[in-house]
Design an enzyme around this catalytic site. Structure first.
Site, PDB file in Angstrom:
ATOM      1  N   THR A  95       0.826  -1.210   0.000  1.00 48.12           N
ATOM      2  CA  THR A  95       0.000   0.000   0.000  1.00 48.12           C
ATOM      3  C   THR A  95       0.859   1.258   0.000  1.00 48.12           C
ATOM      4  OG1 THR A  95      -1.442   1.268   1.473  1.00 48.12           O
ATOM      5  CG2 THR A  95      -0.092  -0.385   2.525  1.00 48.12           C
ATOM      6  N   ASP A  96       0.272   2.353  -0.457  1.00 49.61           N
ATOM      7  CA  ASP A  96       0.964   3.651  -0.384  1.00 49.61           C
ATOM      8  C   ASP A  96       1.072   4.156   1.056  1.00 49.61           C
ATOM      9  OD1 ASP A  96      -1.729   4.298   0.024  1.00 49.61           O
ATOM     10  OD2 ASP A  96      -1.820   5.831  -1.550  1.00 49.61           O
ATOM     11  N   GLU A  97       0.287   3.553   1.974  1.00 47.62           N
ATOM     12  CA  GLU A  97       0.248   4.082   3.345  1.00 47.62           C
ATOM     13  C   GLU A  97       1.582   3.911   4.071  1.00 47.62           C
ATOM     14  OE1 GLU A  97      -3.421   3.459   5.452  1.00 47.62           O
ATOM     15  OE2 GLU A  97      -4.516   3.147   3.590  1.00 47.62           O
ATOM     16  N   TYR A 153      -1.682  -0.453  11.076  1.00 44.99           N
ATOM     17  CA  TYR A 153      -1.844  -1.128   9.770  1.00 44.99           C
ATOM     18  C   TYR A 153      -0.653  -0.829   8.872  1.00 44.99           C
ATOM     19  CZ  TYR A 153      -3.223  -1.614   4.861  1.00 44.99           C
ATOM     20  OH  TYR A 153      -3.236  -1.922   3.522  1.00 44.99           O
ATOM     21  N   LYS A 163       2.331  -3.311   7.389  1.00 46.68           N
ATOM     22  CA  LYS A 163       2.592  -3.509   5.951  1.00 46.68           C
ATOM     23  C   LYS A 163       4.039  -3.114   5.631  1.00 46.68           C
ATOM     24  CE  LYS A 163       0.226  -4.619   3.036  1.00 46.68           C
ATOM     25  NZ  LYS A 163      -0.146  -5.960   2.481  1.00 46.68           N
ATOM     26  N   PRO A 171     -21.014   9.062   8.064  1.00 50.11           N
ATOM     27  CA  PRO A 171     -20.057   9.632   9.022  1.00 50.11           C
ATOM     28  C   PRO A 171     -18.732  10.052   8.384  1.00 50.11           C
ATOM     29  CG  PRO A 171     -20.106   7.245   9.218  1.00 50.11           C
ATOM     30  CD  PRO A 171     -21.072   7.586   8.130  1.00 50.11           C
ATOM     31  N   VAL A 172     -18.517  11.359   8.314  1.00 49.66           N
ATOM     32  CA  VAL A 172     -17.259  11.889   7.769  1.00 49.66           C
ATOM     33  C   VAL A 172     -16.342  12.221   8.943  1.00 49.66           C
ATOM     34  CG1 VAL A 172     -16.236  13.808   6.480  1.00 49.66           C
ATOM     35  CG2 VAL A 172     -18.394  12.772   5.705  1.00 49.66           C
ATOM     36  N   ASP A 222     -12.560  12.644  14.582  1.00 49.33           N
ATOM     37  CA  ASP A 222     -11.535  12.221  13.630  1.00 49.33           C
ATOM     38  C   ASP A 222     -10.879  10.904  14.058  1.00 49.33           C
ATOM     39  OD1 ASP A 222     -10.035  12.380  11.366  1.00 49.33           O
ATOM     40  OD2 ASP A 222      -9.026  14.252  11.871  1.00 49.33           O
TER      41      ASP A 222
HETATM   42  P1  NAD Z   1      -9.428  -7.401   2.474  1.00 52.27           P
HETATM   43  O1  NAD Z   1      -9.367  -7.104   3.933  1.00 52.27           O
HETATM   44  O2  NAD Z   1     -10.681  -7.138   1.715  1.00 52.27           O
HETATM   45  O3  NAD Z   1      -9.065  -8.943   2.217  1.00 52.27           O
HETATM   46  C1  NAD Z   1      -8.036  -9.591   2.899  1.00 52.27           C
HETATM   47  C2  NAD Z   1      -8.161 -11.086   2.640  1.00 52.27           C
HETATM   48  O4  NAD Z   1      -7.069 -11.740   3.290  1.00 52.27           O
HETATM   49  C3  NAD Z   1      -9.446 -11.705   3.195  1.00 52.27           C
HETATM   50  O5  NAD Z   1     -10.009 -12.586   2.257  1.00 52.27           O
HETATM   51  C4  NAD Z   1      -8.967 -12.465   4.432  1.00 52.27           C
HETATM   52  O6  NAD Z   1      -9.787 -13.594   4.744  1.00 52.27           O
HETATM   53  C5  NAD Z   1      -7.572 -12.880   4.010  1.00 52.27           C
HETATM   54  N1  NAD Z   1      -6.671 -13.123   5.138  1.00 52.27           N
HETATM   55  C6  NAD Z   1      -6.493 -12.357   6.246  1.00 52.27           C
HETATM   56  N2  NAD Z   1      -5.579 -12.920   7.057  1.00 52.27           N
HETATM   57  C7  NAD Z   1      -5.143 -14.055   6.432  1.00 52.27           C
HETATM   58  C8  NAD Z   1      -4.188 -15.048   6.753  1.00 52.27           C
HETATM   59  N3  NAD Z   1      -3.491 -14.990   7.899  1.00 52.27           N
HETATM   60  N4  NAD Z   1      -3.993 -16.072   5.890  1.00 52.27           N
HETATM   61  C9  NAD Z   1      -4.704 -16.130   4.727  1.00 52.27           C
HETATM   62  N5  NAD Z   1      -5.629 -15.218   4.381  1.00 52.27           N
HETATM   63  C10 NAD Z   1      -5.837 -14.186   5.213  1.00 52.27           C
HETATM   64  O7  NAD Z   1      -8.189  -6.611   1.844  1.00 52.27           O
HETATM   65  P2  NAD Z   1      -8.040  -5.951   0.400  1.00 52.27           P
HETATM   66  O8  NAD Z   1      -8.587  -4.580   0.447  1.00 52.27           O
HETATM   67  O9  NAD Z   1      -8.520  -6.908  -0.624  1.00 52.27           O
HETATM   68  O10 NAD Z   1      -6.458  -5.838   0.332  1.00 52.27           O
HETATM   69  C11 NAD Z   1      -5.663  -6.892  -0.219  1.00 52.27           C
HETATM   70  C12 NAD Z   1      -4.206  -6.478  -0.132  1.00 52.27           C
HETATM   71  O11 NAD Z   1      -3.996  -5.264  -0.837  1.00 52.27           O
HETATM   72  C13 NAD Z   1      -3.723  -6.217   1.297  1.00 52.27           C
HETATM   73  O12 NAD Z   1      -2.422  -6.721   1.429  1.00 52.27           O
HETATM   74  C14 NAD Z   1      -3.740  -4.707   1.419  1.00 52.27           C
HETATM   75  O13 NAD Z   1      -2.776  -4.259   2.346  1.00 52.27           O
HETATM   76  C15 NAD Z   1      -3.390  -4.291   0.002  1.00 52.27           C
HETATM   77  N6  NAD Z   1      -3.905  -2.979  -0.434  1.00 52.27           N
HETATM   78  C16 NAD Z   1      -5.220  -2.656  -0.268  1.00 52.27           C
HETATM   79  C17 NAD Z   1      -5.680  -1.431  -0.731  1.00 52.27           C
HETATM   80  C18 NAD Z   1      -7.135  -1.032  -0.616  1.00 52.27           C
HETATM   81  O14 NAD Z   1      -7.490   0.109  -0.935  1.00 52.27           O
HETATM   82  N7  NAD Z   1      -8.030  -1.919  -0.209  1.00 52.27           N
HETATM   83  C19 NAD Z   1      -4.800  -0.536  -1.359  1.00 52.27           C
HETATM   84  C20 NAD Z   1      -3.457  -0.922  -1.510  1.00 52.27           C
HETATM   85  C21 NAD Z   1      -3.026  -2.142  -1.056  1.00 52.27           C
HETATM   86  P1  TYD Z   2     -10.694   3.935   4.422  1.00 51.81           P
HETATM   87  O1  TYD Z   2     -11.663   3.509   3.372  1.00 51.81           O
HETATM   88  O2  TYD Z   2     -10.772   3.313   5.771  1.00 51.81           O
HETATM   89  O3  TYD Z   2      -9.240   3.769   3.786  1.00 51.81           O
HETATM   90  P2  TYD Z   2      -7.780   4.282   4.349  1.00 51.81           P
HETATM   91  O4  TYD Z   2      -7.917   4.749   5.732  1.00 51.81           O
HETATM   92  O5  TYD Z   2      -6.977   3.033   4.244  1.00 51.81           O
HETATM   93  O6  TYD Z   2      -7.358   5.365   3.400  1.00 51.81           O
HETATM   94  O7  TYD Z   2     -10.835   5.501   4.617  1.00 51.81           O
HETATM   95  C1  TYD Z   2     -10.651   6.398   3.523  1.00 51.81           C
HETATM   96  C2  TYD Z   2     -10.723   7.794   4.087  1.00 51.81           C
HETATM   97  O8  TYD Z   2     -12.073   8.033   4.523  1.00 51.81           O
HETATM   98  C3  TYD Z   2      -9.848   8.002   5.304  1.00 51.81           C
HETATM   99  O9  TYD Z   2      -9.282   9.318   5.244  1.00 51.81           O
HETATM  100  C4  TYD Z   2     -10.813   7.892   6.491  1.00 51.81           C
HETATM  101  C5  TYD Z   2     -12.119   8.389   5.911  1.00 51.81           C
HETATM  102  N1  TYD Z   2     -13.347   7.771   6.483  1.00 51.81           N
HETATM  103  C6  TYD Z   2     -14.389   8.594   6.934  1.00 51.81           C
HETATM  104  O10 TYD Z   2     -14.313   9.838   6.859  1.00 51.81           O
HETATM  105  N2  TYD Z   2     -15.513   7.996   7.451  1.00 51.81           N
HETATM  106  C7  TYD Z   2     -15.630   6.646   7.554  1.00 51.81           C
HETATM  107  O11 TYD Z   2     -16.670   6.149   8.082  1.00 51.81           O
HETATM  108  C8  TYD Z   2     -14.557   5.816   7.087  1.00 51.81           C
HETATM  109  C9  TYD Z   2     -14.644   4.320   7.173  1.00 51.81           C
HETATM  110  C10 TYD Z   2     -13.437   6.423   6.546  1.00 51.81           C
END
Ligand code: NAD
Ligand code: TYD
Length: 354
Positions: free
Chosen positions: A132-134, A158, A162, A213-214, A289
């Site tokens: 992730t970019d985070e 988190y 990562k 909820p923002v 927040d």
């Molecule tokens: P998600 O939470 O929707 O899915 C995670 C999956 O991993 C689930 O199916 C869960 O059952 C499985 N899992 C969790 N722990 C496990 C373990 N110990 N062994 C096997 N499986 C396990 O997540 P996502 O949004 O699909 O993200 C997938 C990947 O991409 C993650 O590594 C996340 O850090 C990365 N990522 C996500 C985003 C985003 O915006 N969602 C952006 C950049 C990178």
């Molecule tokens: P989120 O989808 O949790 O992704 P990330 O924190 O990994 O970027 O949140 C996206 C942005 O939205 C983040 O700045 C937090 C904000 N947010 C709200 O304002 N209200 C909400 O209920 C949630 C879940 C997130």
């Protein structure tokens, strides 16, 4: 064949569905099925013998080793993670367990398997780590977007977990020569997104007549990428990426959270107007927040474009419309996901925000 982990979750299940849309190479899908894993996402593959689902943990080295020995994949793509920042604030332990310790055990199993491969399979093997970019921390308004050489400054449990996994992956290349690839992507959105994250939560709450909820002032900026574009980027990196390299993935779509919520509301006003004729925007409420809330993320995606010729296919406007339409057309998926454990999470996260 390839082995993917965590691919019953949001991004992984989109990746698997795309994988079988594009070809017929077999795929083993290893997933622990936490609250975020949902086999319903993959229901269309239930009669496809090339999709082999295995219920298990990436941290179970014996299981992973036996899967590798038996199926002999040419690549492993690691999606598995705990992924929600707010959950990591309430309880970081699962994040350390899966994202750090789990990735370590996975790497160990993969290293042993890879070491045993004959050439040229050994040279051709890839371990792709989805990150992730985070991990890069927070940008101020005018700072340039994150490049691959931006220093790591993770701010949440988190992102710290990562970041730790990214470092392990890097070390396994540097020390053992494991042919790894790391991708750092910006915020994704699209079908099968669990409704604890901003965009699906807003769609689901709006339709249920609940508040939207923002957090804080809603001016935090995220860089949004349609999930299918992330999947196409991962496929490109897997096929063409240079081992040991990191590729940032993003869609050049920086938006403030409040603008995202207004966009979702406007689309719903158009596609599914409220029965009382009022705008969904009336449901927006500002809540406390997030502790340590990162102000801005932005990805500089020039390297993947320049070196691998990848670009996103969707604009934010086309992607967000598809997303809202998908949620409207898949209400039964939403209903099934809104289980008891989901309701408990919502109570815990929002009750104390006032
Ligand atoms: P998600 O939470 O929707 O899915 C995670 C999956 O991993 C689930 O199916 C869960 O059952 C499985 N899992 C969790 N722990 C496990 C373990 N110990 N062994 C096997 N499986 C396990 O997540 P996502 O949004 O699909 O993200 C997938 C990947 O991409 C993650 O590594 C996340 O850090 C990365 N990522 C996500 C985003 C985003 O915006 N969602 C952006 C950049 C990178
Ligand atoms: P989120 O989808 O949790 O992704 P990330 O924190 O990994 O970027 O949140 C996206 C942005 O939205 C983040 O700045 C937090 C904000 N947010 C709200 O304002 N209200 C909400 O209920 C949630 C879940 C997130």
């Amino acid at each position: 064949m390839i082995l993917t982990t965590g691919s019953a979750g949001f991004i992984g299940s989109n990746f698997v569905l795309d994988w079988f849309d594009q070809g017929d190479e077999a795929l083993i899908n290893l997933d622990k099925l936490t609250y975020a894993g949902n086999l319903e996402n993959l229901a269309s593959l239930k009669d496809n013998p090339k999709h082999i689902f295995v219920h298990g943990d990436i941290g179970d080295k014996a299981l992973v080793s036996s899967l590798l020995a038996r199926h002999r994949p040419r690549a492993v793509v690691n999606f598995a993670a705990e992924s929600h920042v707010d959950r990591s604030i309430h309880g970081p332990e699962d994040f350390i367990q899966t994202n750090v310790v789990g990735t370590f055990h996975l790497l160990e199993a993969v290293r042993a398997y890879w070491s045993s491969l004959p050439e040229p399979d050994r040279a051709d093997f890839r371990f792709l780590h989805v990150s992730t970019d985070e991990v890069y921390g927070s940008l101020s308004k005018d700072e340039p977007a994150f490049t691959e050489t931006h220093r790591y400054e993770p701010n949440s449990p988190y992102s710290a977990s990562k970041a730790a996994s990214d470092h392990l992956v890097r070390a396994y290349h540097h020390t053992y020569g494991l042919p790894v690839l790391t991708t750092n992507c910006s915020n994704n959105y699209g079908p099968y997104h669990f409704p604890e994250k901003l965009i699906p939560l807003m769609i689901v709450n709006a339709l249920a007549g609940k508040s939207l909820p923002v957090y804080g002032d809603g001016q935090q900026i995220r860089d949004w990428l349609y999930v299918k574009d992330h999947c196409s980027a991962i496929r490109r990196v897997l096929e063409k990426g240079r081992p040991g390299e990191v590729y940032n993935i993003g869609g050049w779509n920086e938006k403030a959270n409040l603008d995202i919520v207004h966009t979702v509301c406007r689309l719903l006003d158009e596609l599914k107007p409220r029965s009382d004729g009022k705008p969904y925007g009336d449901q927006i409420t500002f809540v406390a927040d997030r502790p340590g809330h990162d102000r801005r993320y932005a990805i500089d995606a020039r390297k993947i474009e320049r070196e691998l010729g990848w670009k996103p296919a969707e604009t934010f406007e086309s992607g967000i419309r598809k997303t809202v339409e998908w949620y409207l057309e898949n209400q039964s998926w939403v209903t099934n996901v809104l289980s008891g454990s989901y309701r408990q999470w919502v109570e815990k996260n929002y009750a104390e925000r006032g």
